[in-house]
Motif scaffolding. Structure first.
Motif: not given
Length: 166
Positions: A133-149
């Protein structure tokens, strides 16, 4: 409040309650939401005396990702490259200390909790889940992906045996 210099403390009677996620998908969404929120807040706020402790925690989680990944990779390499399993007394002792700590931590839960704590496998699997989960969060932020709420609502149940509850 902290950025203005206030000391924020929780009363000793304070308890924290969160919803029990009904499945792995809901738990993934919850933990990713929490992890991304923490990382995004740190990115916005930067490192200050008030955020230093939380930055250190995030770095510790990152170290855990690397350490657990390296451990699992090395166990796999060793298992695939040797004809027989090799026991290393030092690492066996470290594992034994972790097992004893876990058993003592869950001692009040009874013999079933102690037995489960002694296996260490549920905790290892959950740690691997949290690292992912931590790695996915970093990758998503790094790639500029919009956060799913997304949030999977569950029925709210009354807490069990809460001290001072009516």
């Amino acid at each position: 409040m902290k950025s203005l210099g206030a000391l924020v403390v929780s009363p000793a009677q304070c308890t924290v309650v969160t919803e029990l996620m009904p499945g792995w998908g809901s738990l993934w969404a919850q933990r990713l939401r929490w992890q991304r929120g923490a990382l995004e807040n740190h990115g916005t706020d930067g490192t200050t005396p008030q955020t230093f402790r939380h930055w250190a925690q995030q770095r510790g989680i990152g170290y855990g990702v690397v350490a657990l990944g390296a451990y699992l990779l090395l166990v796999l390499v060793m298992a695939l490259s040797l004809d027989r399993w090799v026991w290393f007394p030092f690492w066996f002792g470290v594992g034994l200390l972790f097992m004893i700590e876990r058993v003592l931590t869950v001692w009040r839960g009874g013999w079933r909790a102690r037995l489960l704590g002694a296996t260490l496998f549920p905790e290892l699997l959950f740690s691997a889940f949290l690292c992912t989960v931590h790695t996915r969060g970093i990758v998503d932020i790094w790639l500029g992906r919009e956060a799913s709420r997304r949030h999977a609502p569950t029925p709210v149940a009354e807490p069990l045996d809460r001290p001072g509850a009516p």
